[in-house]
Design an enzyme around this catalytic site. Sequence first.
Site, PDB file in Angstrom:
ATOM      1  N   ASP A  62       0.854  -1.187   0.000  1.00  0.00           N
ATOM      2  CA  ASP A  62       0.000   0.000   0.000  1.00  0.00           C
ATOM      3  C   ASP A  62       0.894   1.243   0.000  1.00  0.00           C
ATOM      4  OD1 ASP A  62      -1.779   2.044   0.605  1.00  0.00           O
ATOM      5  OD2 ASP A  62      -2.958   0.788   1.970  1.00  0.00           O
ATOM      6  N   THR A 128      -3.504  13.902 -14.639  1.00  0.00           N
ATOM      7  CA  THR A 128      -4.662  13.916 -15.536  1.00  0.00           C
ATOM      8  C   THR A 128      -4.988  15.326 -16.019  1.00  0.00           C
ATOM      9  OG1 THR A 128      -7.074  13.619 -15.524  1.00  0.00           O
ATOM     10  CG2 THR A 128      -6.058  13.969 -13.394  1.00  0.00           C
ATOM     11  N   ASP A 129      -5.613  15.403 -17.185  1.00  0.00           N
ATOM     12  CA  ASP A 129      -6.053  16.716 -17.684  1.00  0.00           C
ATOM     13  C   ASP A 129      -7.141  17.320 -16.807  1.00  0.00           C
ATOM     14  OD1 ASP A 129      -8.125  14.999 -18.410  1.00  0.00           O
ATOM     15  OD2 ASP A 129      -8.185  15.600 -20.516  1.00  0.00           O
ATOM     16  N   GLU A 130      -7.786  16.485 -15.978  1.00  0.00           N
ATOM     17  CA  GLU A 130      -8.897  17.004 -15.159  1.00  0.00           C
ATOM     18  C   GLU A 130      -8.436  18.032 -14.131  1.00  0.00           C
ATOM     19  OE1 GLU A 130     -11.875  14.357 -13.717  1.00  0.00           O
ATOM     20  OE2 GLU A 130     -11.756  13.079 -15.480  1.00  0.00           O
ATOM     21  N   TYR A 155     -11.958  14.010  -6.989  1.00  0.00           N
ATOM     22  CA  TYR A 155     -10.877  13.257  -7.650  1.00  0.00           C
ATOM     23  C   TYR A 155      -9.828  14.204  -8.232  1.00  0.00           C
ATOM     24  CZ  TYR A 155      -8.482  11.138 -11.639  1.00  0.00           C
ATOM     25  OH  TYR A 155      -7.524  10.764 -12.551  1.00  0.00           O
ATOM     26  N   LYS A 159      -5.836  14.880  -7.290  1.00  0.00           N
ATOM     27  CA  LYS A 159      -4.725  14.748  -8.247  1.00  0.00           C
ATOM     28  C   LYS A 159      -3.943  16.067  -8.340  1.00  0.00           C
ATOM     29  CE  LYS A 159      -3.787  11.692 -10.585  1.00  0.00           C
ATOM     30  NZ  LYS A 159      -2.955  10.467 -10.405  1.00  0.00           N
ATOM     31  N   VAL A 211     -26.535   7.438 -20.033  1.00  0.00           N
ATOM     32  CA  VAL A 211     -25.811   8.629 -20.512  1.00  0.00           C
ATOM     33  C   VAL A 211     -26.196   9.784 -19.598  1.00  0.00           C
ATOM     34  CG1 VAL A 211     -25.581  10.273 -22.418  1.00  0.00           C
ATOM     35  CG2 VAL A 211     -25.653   7.816 -22.885  1.00  0.00           C
ATOM     36  N   ASP A 277     -27.706  13.950 -14.397  1.00  0.00           N
ATOM     37  CA  ASP A 277     -26.317  14.352 -14.678  1.00  0.00           C
ATOM     38  C   ASP A 277     -25.412  14.135 -13.468  1.00  0.00           C
ATOM     39  OD1 ASP A 277     -24.308  15.254 -16.259  1.00  0.00           O
ATOM     40  OD2 ASP A 277     -25.100  17.290 -16.522  1.00  0.00           O
ATOM     41  N   HIS A 281     -20.432  18.170 -13.349  1.00  0.00           N
ATOM     42  CA  HIS A 281     -19.952  17.496 -14.564  1.00  0.00           C
ATOM     43  C   HIS A 281     -19.156  18.443 -15.472  1.00  0.00           C
ATOM     44  CE1 HIS A 281     -21.270  14.374 -17.838  1.00  0.00           C
ATOM     45  NE2 HIS A 281     -19.954  14.508 -17.742  1.00  0.00           N
TER      46      HIS A 281
HETATM   47  P1  NAD Z   1      -7.316   2.285 -12.089  1.00  0.00           P
HETATM   48  O1  NAD Z   1      -8.344   2.703 -11.081  1.00  0.00           O
HETATM   49  O2  NAD Z   1      -7.724   1.346 -13.177  1.00  0.00           O
HETATM   50  O3  NAD Z   1      -6.088   1.585 -11.339  1.00  0.00           O
HETATM   51  C1  NAD Z   1      -5.531   2.106 -10.165  1.00  0.00           C
HETATM   52  C2  NAD Z   1      -4.622   1.039  -9.567  1.00  0.00           C
HETATM   53  O4  NAD Z   1      -4.018   1.601  -8.388  1.00  0.00           O
HETATM   54  C3  NAD Z   1      -5.362  -0.228  -9.114  1.00  0.00           C
HETATM   55  O5  NAD Z   1      -4.660  -1.374  -9.536  1.00  0.00           O
HETATM   56  C4  NAD Z   1      -5.366  -0.130  -7.592  1.00  0.00           C
HETATM   57  O6  NAD Z   1      -5.365  -1.382  -6.938  1.00  0.00           O
HETATM   58  C5  NAD Z   1      -4.069   0.634  -7.343  1.00  0.00           C
HETATM   59  N1  NAD Z   1      -4.072   1.339  -6.047  1.00  0.00           N
HETATM   60  C6  NAD Z   1      -5.068   2.114  -5.542  1.00  0.00           C
HETATM   61  N2  NAD Z   1      -4.740   2.534  -4.298  1.00  0.00           N
HETATM   62  C7  NAD Z   1      -3.496   2.022  -4.032  1.00  0.00           C
HETATM   63  C8  NAD Z   1      -2.626   2.097  -2.903  1.00  0.00           C
HETATM   64  N3  NAD Z   1      -2.969   2.786  -1.809  1.00  0.00           N
HETATM   65  N4  NAD Z   1      -1.447   1.450  -2.960  1.00  0.00           N
HETATM   66  C9  NAD Z   1      -1.102   0.741  -4.076  1.00  0.00           C
HETATM   67  N5  NAD Z   1      -1.896   0.612  -5.149  1.00  0.00           N
HETATM   68  C10 NAD Z   1      -3.080   1.246  -5.130  1.00  0.00           C
HETATM   69  O7  NAD Z   1      -6.707   3.619 -12.649  1.00  0.00           O
HETATM   70  P2  NAD Z   1      -6.277   3.988 -14.150  1.00  0.00           P
HETATM   71  O8  NAD Z   1      -7.475   4.418 -14.912  1.00  0.00           O
HETATM   72  O9  NAD Z   1      -5.416   2.914 -14.661  1.00  0.00           O
HETATM   73  O10 NAD Z   1      -5.409   5.302 -13.864  1.00  0.00           O
HETATM   74  C11 NAD Z   1      -4.031   5.186 -13.517  1.00  0.00           C
HETATM   75  C12 NAD Z   1      -3.461   6.565 -13.281  1.00  0.00           C
HETATM   76  O11 NAD Z   1      -3.592   7.357 -14.441  1.00  0.00           O
HETATM   77  C13 NAD Z   1      -4.170   7.339 -12.156  1.00  0.00           C
HETATM   78  O12 NAD Z   1      -3.200   8.037 -11.426  1.00  0.00           O
HETATM   79  C14 NAD Z   1      -5.086   8.297 -12.897  1.00  0.00           C
HETATM   80  O13 NAD Z   1      -5.276   9.474 -12.144  1.00  0.00           O
HETATM   81  C15 NAD Z   1      -4.285   8.561 -14.150  1.00  0.00           C
HETATM   82  N6  NAD Z   1      -5.064   8.886 -15.362  1.00  0.00           N
HETATM   83  C16 NAD Z   1      -6.089   8.078 -15.768  1.00  0.00           C
HETATM   84  C17 NAD Z   1      -6.756   8.362 -16.953  1.00  0.00           C
HETATM   85  C18 NAD Z   1      -7.878   7.483 -17.462  1.00  0.00           C
HETATM   86  O14 NAD Z   1      -8.505   7.827 -18.459  1.00  0.00           O
HETATM   87  N7  NAD Z   1      -8.173   6.333 -16.845  1.00  0.00           N
HETATM   88  C19 NAD Z   1      -6.364   9.469 -17.716  1.00  0.00           C
HETATM   89  C20 NAD Z   1      -5.324  10.286 -17.250  1.00  0.00           C
HETATM   90  C21 NAD Z   1      -4.670   9.965 -16.094  1.00  0.00           C
HETATM   91  O1  DAU Z   2      -9.670  12.969 -18.398  1.00  0.00           O
HETATM   92  C1  DAU Z   2      -8.957  11.975 -17.734  1.00  0.00           C
HETATM   93  C2  DAU Z   2      -9.857  11.257 -16.754  1.00  0.00           C
HETATM   94  O2  DAU Z   2     -10.726  10.425 -17.514  1.00  0.00           O
HETATM   95  C3  DAU Z   2      -9.079  10.424 -15.743  1.00  0.00           C
HETATM   96  O3  DAU Z   2      -8.294  11.282 -14.954  1.00  0.00           O
HETATM   97  C4  DAU Z   2     -10.038   9.614 -14.856  1.00  0.00           C
HETATM   98  O4  DAU Z   2      -9.292   8.770 -13.990  1.00  0.00           O
HETATM   99  C5  DAU Z   2     -10.904   8.758 -15.761  1.00  0.00           C
HETATM  100  O5  DAU Z   2     -11.835   8.030 -14.986  1.00  0.00           O
HETATM  101  C6  DAU Z   2     -11.623   9.632 -16.782  1.00  0.00           C
HETATM  102  O6  DAU Z   2     -12.601  10.482 -16.112  1.00  0.00           O
HETATM  103  P1  DAU Z   2     -14.048  10.751 -16.742  1.00  0.00           P
HETATM  104  O7  DAU Z   2     -14.957  11.150 -15.655  1.00  0.00           O
HETATM  105  O8  DAU Z   2     -13.950  11.637 -17.929  1.00  0.00           O
HETATM  106  O9  DAU Z   2     -14.373   9.253 -17.281  1.00  0.00           O
HETATM  107  P2  DAU Z   2     -15.733   8.391 -17.219  1.00  0.00           P
HETATM  108  O10 DAU Z   2     -15.511   7.190 -18.086  1.00  0.00           O
HETATM  109  O11 DAU Z   2     -16.194   8.160 -15.836  1.00  0.00           O
HETATM  110  O12 DAU Z   2     -16.779   9.336 -17.931  1.00  0.00           O
HETATM  111  C7  DAU Z   2     -16.560   9.799 -19.259  1.00  0.00           C
HETATM  112  C8  DAU Z   2     -17.711  10.703 -19.637  1.00  0.00           C
HETATM  113  O13 DAU Z   2     -18.903   9.903 -19.758  1.00  0.00           O
HETATM  114  C9  DAU Z   2     -18.044  11.749 -18.593  1.00  0.00           C
HETATM  115  O14 DAU Z   2     -18.458  12.941 -19.252  1.00  0.00           O
HETATM  116  C10 DAU Z   2     -19.202  11.157 -17.804  1.00  0.00           C
HETATM  117  C11 DAU Z   2     -19.927  10.317 -18.841  1.00  0.00           C
HETATM  118  N1  DAU Z   2     -20.564   9.068 -18.350  1.00  0.00           N
HETATM  119  C12 DAU Z   2     -19.825   8.232 -17.576  1.00  0.00           C
HETATM  120  C13 DAU Z   2     -20.366   7.045 -17.118  1.00  0.00           C
HETATM  121  C14 DAU Z   2     -19.561   6.097 -16.246  1.00  0.00           C
HETATM  122  C15 DAU Z   2     -21.869   8.774 -18.724  1.00  0.00           C
HETATM  123  O15 DAU Z   2     -22.513   9.534 -19.433  1.00  0.00           O
HETATM  124  N2  DAU Z   2     -22.400   7.590 -18.284  1.00  0.00           N
HETATM  125  C16 DAU Z   2     -21.708   6.724 -17.473  1.00  0.00           C
HETATM  126  O16 DAU Z   2     -22.270   5.662 -17.089  1.00  0.00           O
END
Ligand code: NAD
Ligand code: DAU
Length: 340
Positions: A62, A128-130, A155, A159, A211, A277, A281
């Site tokens: 962890d 992340t871009d967020e 979230y 970050k 959606v 929504d 959002h």
């Molecule tokens: P994910 O939720 O799929 O995976 C996260 C992983 O981190 C999991 O395997 C979880 O077990 C592990 N984890 C969580 N807490 C932990 C802890 N305390 N110690 C050790 N391991 C731990 O996430 P993802 O979508 O693969 O995102 C990975 C990274 O990229 C994140 O930092 C996220 O902010 C960033 N990111 C994600 C996206 C996206 O679209 N998914 C885009 C941009 C950046």
């Molecule tokens: O931009 C990078 C981010 O993208 C990462 O940092 C996050 O970890 C990753 O989860 C993702 O965030 P979003 O919130 O953009 O992803 P999500 O897939 O949850 O949602 C994408 C878009 O779709 C968002 O506008 C919300 C909408 N949505 C999402 C879900 C789960 C729906 O309309 N219906 C849904 O059921």
Amino acid sequence: MDRKKILVTGGAGFIGGNFVQYMVNKYPQYDIYNLDVLTYAGDLTKHRNIEKKENYHFIKADIINREEIIPLFENEKFDYVAHFAAESHVDRSIKEPEIFVQTNVLGTQVLLDAVKQTGVTKFVHVSTDEVYGELDFDPTTFFTEDTPLQPNSPYSASKASSDFLVRAYHETYGLPVNITRCSNNYGPFHFPEKLIPLTISRVLNEEKVPVYGNGKNIRDWLHVLDHCAAIDLVLQEGVNGEVYNVGGHNERTNLEVVKTIISTLGKSEELIEFVTDRLGHDKRYAIDPTKLERLGWKPTYTFETGIAQTIQWYLDNKWWWEQIISGEYKNYFNKQYSLK
Ligand code: NAD
Ligand code: DAU
């Protein structure tokens, strides 16, 4: 050749998992350490194909646990760290923000302290871009590395806080760090709570696809393997202290994404269900990746080629997402590791 040690935190998750596979296969001469505590998002079945390879190592730990992490760094003397571990789902952060602060902020600080104490060649913080907040619908506006941070969800606030800590450890202690800020990823092994894998799995099961709002929010989609290549490049070539945005100019409304998946699978748009929504959002994300392109990166997938590949992957790999949805994947660690 020097046998480098590369630590990947969160390597059982979606992007970290793809990165582990990418690195294990690309660099047989390096040792890749996957450190993950295995939350609900952590799944080791995705690594069945590499778990016996000599250059793959799994550490269940962890990142919040200082007593565990600092001695680990002292013993292993990692050369590179790619830090993916995080709580990543915006909807969960709206319901339960606390774990996001613990993992994303405090966990990152523990890792920075470990790096400060033991030294590494590079620490890449995957952000992340967020953190930039939202853009309006003017298609000529983009997030650059100079856009002020204005996170809107718990979230993205967690970050952004971790980004500031990474920056501070560079400025104060001279740690060799980079921060990457990527747009929305999609591709194989994407946990089916996120929009694209949720839609694919629901449509294949003939279930309704929720959606949020009117479906007009825009995300900028990047195939996960293009993100992996970007992290690999920044680990090796990133200029210390710099931030790099990662994105491929693939903006789509959520409704366009859902309709593309439905039509590719030959199903009816009646599966779409507009629901309440998301709170706060964000309207639109869009990345300007010029700085990373100057470093030598360019994406290999368009949204069209990437989404087609991804849909085909979910058709070919039902074994993976069905056991994720049923929860069976949680038993894999005990079967394969702890009971050995
Ligand atoms: P994910 O939720 O799929 O995976 C996260 C992983 O981190 C999991 O395997 C979880 O077990 C592990 N984890 C969580 N807490 C932990 C802890 N305390 N110690 C050790 N391991 C731990 O996430 P993802 O979508 O693969 O995102 C990975 C990274 O990229 C994140 O930092 C996220 O902010 C960033 N990111 C994600 C996206 C996206 O679209 N998914 C885009 C941009 C950046
Ligand atoms: O931009 C990078 C981010 O993208 C990462 O940092 C996050 O970890 C990753 O989860 C993702 O965030 P979003 O919130 O953009 O992803 P999500 O897939 O949850 O949602 C994408 C878009 O779709 C968002 O506008 C919300 C909408 N949505 C999402 C879900 C789960 C729906 O309309 N219906 C849904 O059921």
